[in-house]
Design an enzyme around this catalytic site. Structure first.
Site, PDB file in Angstrom:
ATOM      1  N   GLY A   1      40.156  27.713  -7.747  1.00  0.00           N
ATOM      2  CA  GLY A   1      40.429  28.879  -6.909  1.00  0.00           C
ATOM      3  C   GLY A   1      39.934  28.743  -5.489  1.00  0.00           C
ATOM      4  O   GLY A   1      39.775  29.744  -4.792  1.00  0.00           O
TER       5      GLY A   1
ATOM      6  N   LYS B   1      44.282  28.401  -3.723  1.00  0.00           N
ATOM      7  CA  LYS B   1      44.716  29.247  -2.610  1.00  0.00           C
ATOM      8  C   LYS B   1      45.811  28.591  -1.775  1.00  0.00           C
ATOM      9  O   LYS B   1      46.596  29.277  -1.120  1.00  0.00           O
ATOM     10  CB  LYS B   1      43.508  29.574  -1.710  1.00  0.00           C
ATOM     11  CG  LYS B   1      42.432  30.410  -2.397  1.00  0.00           C
ATOM     12  CD  LYS B   1      42.922  31.806  -2.711  1.00  0.00           C
ATOM     13  CE  LYS B   1      41.792  32.732  -3.134  1.00  0.00           C
ATOM     14  NZ  LYS B   1      41.174  32.389  -4.416  1.00  0.00           N
TER      15      LYS B   1
ATOM     16  N   ASP C   1      40.072  38.924  -1.198  1.00  0.00           N
ATOM     17  CA  ASP C   1      40.175  38.420   0.178  1.00  0.00           C
ATOM     18  C   ASP C   1      41.440  38.900   0.887  1.00  0.00           C
ATOM     19  O   ASP C   1      42.194  38.118   1.463  1.00  0.00           O
ATOM     20  CB  ASP C   1      40.112  36.885   0.193  1.00  0.00           C
ATOM     21  CG  ASP C   1      38.825  36.360  -0.420  1.00  0.00           C
ATOM     22  OD1 ASP C   1      37.859  37.143  -0.514  1.00  0.00           O
ATOM     23  OD2 ASP C   1      38.788  35.186  -0.805  1.00  0.00           O
TER      24      ASP C   1
ATOM     25  N   TRP D   1      33.393  35.039 -12.253  1.00  0.00           N
ATOM     26  CA  TRP D   1      33.999  33.990 -11.420  1.00  0.00           C
ATOM     27  C   TRP D   1      32.828  33.457 -10.597  1.00  0.00           C
ATOM     28  O   TRP D   1      32.403  34.060  -9.636  1.00  0.00           O
ATOM     29  CB  TRP D   1      35.086  34.611 -10.547  1.00  0.00           C
ATOM     30  CG  TRP D   1      35.704  33.738  -9.488  1.00  0.00           C
ATOM     31  CD1 TRP D   1      35.069  32.978  -8.571  1.00  0.00           C
ATOM     32  CD2 TRP D   1      37.111  33.580  -9.217  1.00  0.00           C
ATOM     33  NE1 TRP D   1      35.963  32.346  -7.747  1.00  0.00           N
ATOM     34  CE2 TRP D   1      37.226  32.701  -8.113  1.00  0.00           C
ATOM     35  CE3 TRP D   1      38.270  34.108  -9.790  1.00  0.00           C
ATOM     36  CZ2 TRP D   1      38.468  32.338  -7.576  1.00  0.00           C
ATOM     37  CZ3 TRP D   1      39.503  33.740  -9.249  1.00  0.00           C
ATOM     38  CH2 TRP D   1      39.603  32.868  -8.178  1.00  0.00           C
ATOM     39  N   ASP D   2      32.289  32.316 -10.984  1.00  0.00           N
ATOM     40  CA  ASP D   2      31.018  31.859 -10.417  1.00  0.00           C
ATOM     41  C   ASP D   2      31.242  30.864  -9.283  1.00  0.00           C
ATOM     42  O   ASP D   2      31.775  29.771  -9.491  1.00  0.00           O
ATOM     43  CB  ASP D   2      30.153  31.225 -11.509  1.00  0.00           C
ATOM     44  CG  ASP D   2      28.676  31.332 -11.183  1.00  0.00           C
ATOM     45  OD1 ASP D   2      28.324  31.133 -10.006  1.00  0.00           O
ATOM     46  OD2 ASP D   2      27.886  31.630 -12.098  1.00  0.00           O
TER      47      ASP D   2
ATOM     48  N   ASN E   1      33.977  28.187 -10.237  1.00  0.00           N
ATOM     49  CA  ASN E   1      34.891  27.797  -9.160  1.00  0.00           C
ATOM     50  C   ASN E   1      34.140  26.760  -8.318  1.00  0.00           C
ATOM     51  O   ASN E   1      33.393  27.119  -7.420  1.00  0.00           O
ATOM     52  CB  ASN E   1      35.250  29.021  -8.314  1.00  0.00           C
ATOM     53  CG  ASN E   1      36.177  28.676  -7.162  1.00  0.00           C
ATOM     54  OD1 ASN E   1      37.077  27.857  -7.306  1.00  0.00           O
ATOM     55  ND2 ASN E   1      35.947  29.282  -6.011  1.00  0.00           N
TER      56      ASN E   1
END
Length: 684
Positions: free
Chosen positions: A18, A49, A126, A229-230, A264
């Site tokens: 991600g 992305k 975002d 989501w780390d 991530n």
């Protein structure tokens, strides 16, 4: 979704792709699935992305060629027992109130569903939070708009195995005024269908630690346990940083209170071996392990980050020994076949050097200690590894106590000088270990891993080498010319780039350095000399000259002891909290101080002014000395002088070497000088 599906679901553990930047290749993703299966992880979230059909052009359906690639990838994940979660990010430009937009979203996910995908994610991270006029008319809040579309899409899909939602406020730092009082999160928790899980990064975007209490708080607001989501190993926000430390500061007591944890990690694929391996160890360090029931009891932790790191590095060391060359062709997969290295890179059986010839170069094998050092040099966003901290502490001490090593053999032996030399040697040994690690990594058979690491290890080798040179120069040793630290260095001697220039201009630069005891900023004052300073100036001059044989007669001595008065605005002293630490006195016309013709007329024509300068060795920063000398040079130039010279006894090596590094003065070649005298000067 049926009640049977929503209950007793597996704990999600695995990887998010991600990040911002170049996505991983198909072969890298297949390798990821192999590792996940081997280490007991079960999930892969596809959310790069820079895949333009994932985010920017989310409405566009995949072409037949793209569809074939995705089907292959989904099938590869399934073969390894890894749940492939396809994520889409429509938040950049979706109009939530337009039915055609929702239809486009449904069509896109239906197409991916036909590829064999059973799990999906809708991401609204975002993005701008201001709704367009049409959406403001249709929805009361931004949360209402997102939830309405998400629920429609979820109900449209045929019972997805997993469905994830990423809120715009995905961490506590984004919540206004707090997590417990966030109207946005409360709306999401109340209105989102119960079969939809919610992604959360913790207290911050990149969270240093995630506590049980913080997860319990957000779970109450969201009315469900979140999926973490780390971003602790993410590096897409800083291309100069890499994170090879262990998964840590997340107690395993979190596992029964979470729906899952997905890391991530770094943009570069190969360095993520440590991040993913240690996450897998973390997930297994509770009796619940990866199939933990969502209503399980808190489990005691037997997870040790350092032990997990050691296990990961031990396994990674084996990978480094596998001969692997990346396929760099345009149509290549990005990864070649891996096999054990059976041959040396170069066959030398036919050549045996003679007894007086250079021996053949033999690459030293990479060791576990080398990889441990590598990890500690590139540890975690909020924490340096033990070796990094040790090196910073030593350099801090050596720099702050440099006066103890400044007088060389002329200074009597003392405990402080002995300690300085011992710690300088220890620092040098640590620097040598970094260079040795770099050389061994550079010769490792697995070039695929090396190429992902190379820019980082090259950068740290350069930085360490500069620090090593600096300490050597403090100890009185002359570095090679290309390593001299001065105002006109080679490009590798300074951090380049516009970003670095901007950061150094900002008031906050350095206030988040991870070295918690940074070198104290020494405050210097440059001011005109007063009559009260004369005794201190003379004392400083005698102290600095104690190591030299005062045979050569110099005019500057009379400037220092007060026999000659400096010209107007040409008598400056340098002062710190300990007292006087430097001075620069000058005469506009040196001839007025000469009782006889001491220097050739041709030299005095080009360099008519004289300057006497001395800097105490406790001033390690060249820029401070440069400002002092530069101020006097400016005054001389304003008075009409075209050049200036300084006199030094040839045994005063410390000052001669120090002034060379400043780049303000250069050694003058003058015929007929008295023995033991060196002149330096510059045109104005």
């Amino acid at each position: 979704m049926s009640e049977a599906t929503t209950s007793s679901r597996m704990f999600l553990s695995g990887v998010v792709e991600g990040f911002y930047g170049r996505p991983w290749t198909m072969e890298q993703r297949k390798e990821l699935f192999r590792r996940e299966q081997k280490w007991g992880l079960n999930t892969y979230l596809y959310a790069p992305k820079d895949d333009y059909k994932h985010r920017m052009y989310w409405r566009e359906l995949y072409t037949s060629e793209e569809a074939e690639q995705l089907m292959t990838l989904i099938s590869a994940a399934k073969e390894r027992g890894v749940e492939f979660v396809y994520a889409i990010s429509p938040g950049l430009d979706i109009t939530f109130s337009n039915p055609k937009e929702v239809t486009s979203l449904k069509k896109k996910l239906s197409q991916v569903s036909e590829f064999g995908c059973r799990s999906f994610a809708l991401l609204f991270d975002d993005i701008e939070t201001e709704m367009c006029p049409a959406d403001k008319e249709a929805f009361s809040t931004f949360a209402h708009a997102q939830v309405a579309v998400t629920n429609q899409v979820f109900q449209h899909l045929p019972e997805p195995q997993t469905f994830l939602f990423c809120p715009t406020d995905y961490c506590a730092a984004f919540c206004t005024p707090s997590v417990s009082q966030s109207s946005y999160l409360h709306s999401v928790g109340e209105q989102l269908l119960p079969g939809i899980d919610i992604l959360w990064t913790g207290p911050k975007v990149v969270s240093n630690d995630i506590s049980v209490e913080s997860i319990e708080e957000v779970s109450r607001v969201l009315r469900r346990p979140p999926v973490i989501w780390d971003n602790i190993h993410a590096n897409d926000y800083d291309p100069q940083r890499l994170f090879l430390g262990p998964f840590k500061n997340r107690p395993t007591e979190l596992i029964p209170k979470l729906r899952g944890v997905l890391t991530n990690p770094n943009c570069e694929f190969e360095p993520n071996f440590v991040a993913i391996h240690t996450l897998a160890t973390w997930c297994k360090s509770s009796t619940a392990q990866k199939d933990v029931a969502m209503d399980g009891e808190d489990q005691g932790s037997d997870y040790n980050p350092q032990e997990a790191l050691r296990l990961a590095l031990s396994d990674w060391l084996i990978e480094f020994g596998m001969a692997d060359q990346p396929d760099v062709s345009r149509s290549g997969s990005g990864r070649a076949k891996r096999e054990p290295s059976e041959e040396e890179p170069m066959q030398t059986d036919e050549y045996i050097p003679g007894p007086k010839e250079n021996p053949l170069y033999t690459a030293e094998p990479l060791t576990l200690e080398d990889l441990t050092l590598l990890s500690e040099l590139f540890y975690l966003p909020y924490e340096h590894g033990p070796t990094s901290l040790a090196m910073l502490r030593e350099l801090h001490w050596l720099r702050g106590n440099s006066a103890a090593a400044a007088f060389g053999t002329a200074e009597p032996e003392n405990a402080k000088a002995k300690e300085w030399r011992e710690r300088a040697e220890h620092f040098d040994n640590m620097c040598a270990a970094v260079v040795r690690m770099f050389n061994r990594l550079s010769n490792a058979p697995n070039r695929t891993i090396l190429y992902d690491l190379y820019n980082y290890i090259c950068d740290i080798k350069s930085g360490v080498s500069l620090a090593r040179t600096f300490v050597s120069s403090l100890g009185g040793r002359n570095p090679p010319p290309h390593q001299v630290i001065n105002d006109n260095p080679e490009p590798w001697g300074f951090r380049g780039g516009l970003s670095g220039e901007f950061q150094r201009m900002l008031p906050c630069h350095g206030n988040r350095d991870l070295f918690r005891s940074p070198p104290a900023t020494r405050v210097y004052t440059i001011r005109p000399c007063t009559p009260k300073d004369k005794s201190e100036v003379l004392r400083l001059s005698k102290e600095m000259q104690s190591e030299t044989l005062q045979q050569a007669v110099v005019i500057g001595d009379r400037l220092v002891d007060g026999q000659l008065a400096p010209s107007k605005y040409c008598d400056l002293v340098l002062e710190d909290e300990e007292g006087l630490c430097g001075f620069a006195f000058a005469l506009t016309d040196a001839k007025t101080a000469m009782t006889k013709s001491q220097y050739p007329e041709t030299m005095l024509r080009d360099f008519p002014s004289l300057m006497a300068v001395q800097i105490h060795p406790r001033v390690p920063d060249p820029s401070t000395a440069k400002r002092l000398i530069g101020s006097v040079l400016s005054s001389l130039k304003d008075s009409g002088s075209i050049g200036v010279f300084c006199e030094f006894r040839s045994s005063d090596r410390r000052m001669l070497d120090f002034l060379k590094t400043l780049g303000l003065l250069h050694v003058l070649t003058v015929e007929g000088l008295q023995a033991g005298l060196v002149l330096m000067g510059t045109k104005l």
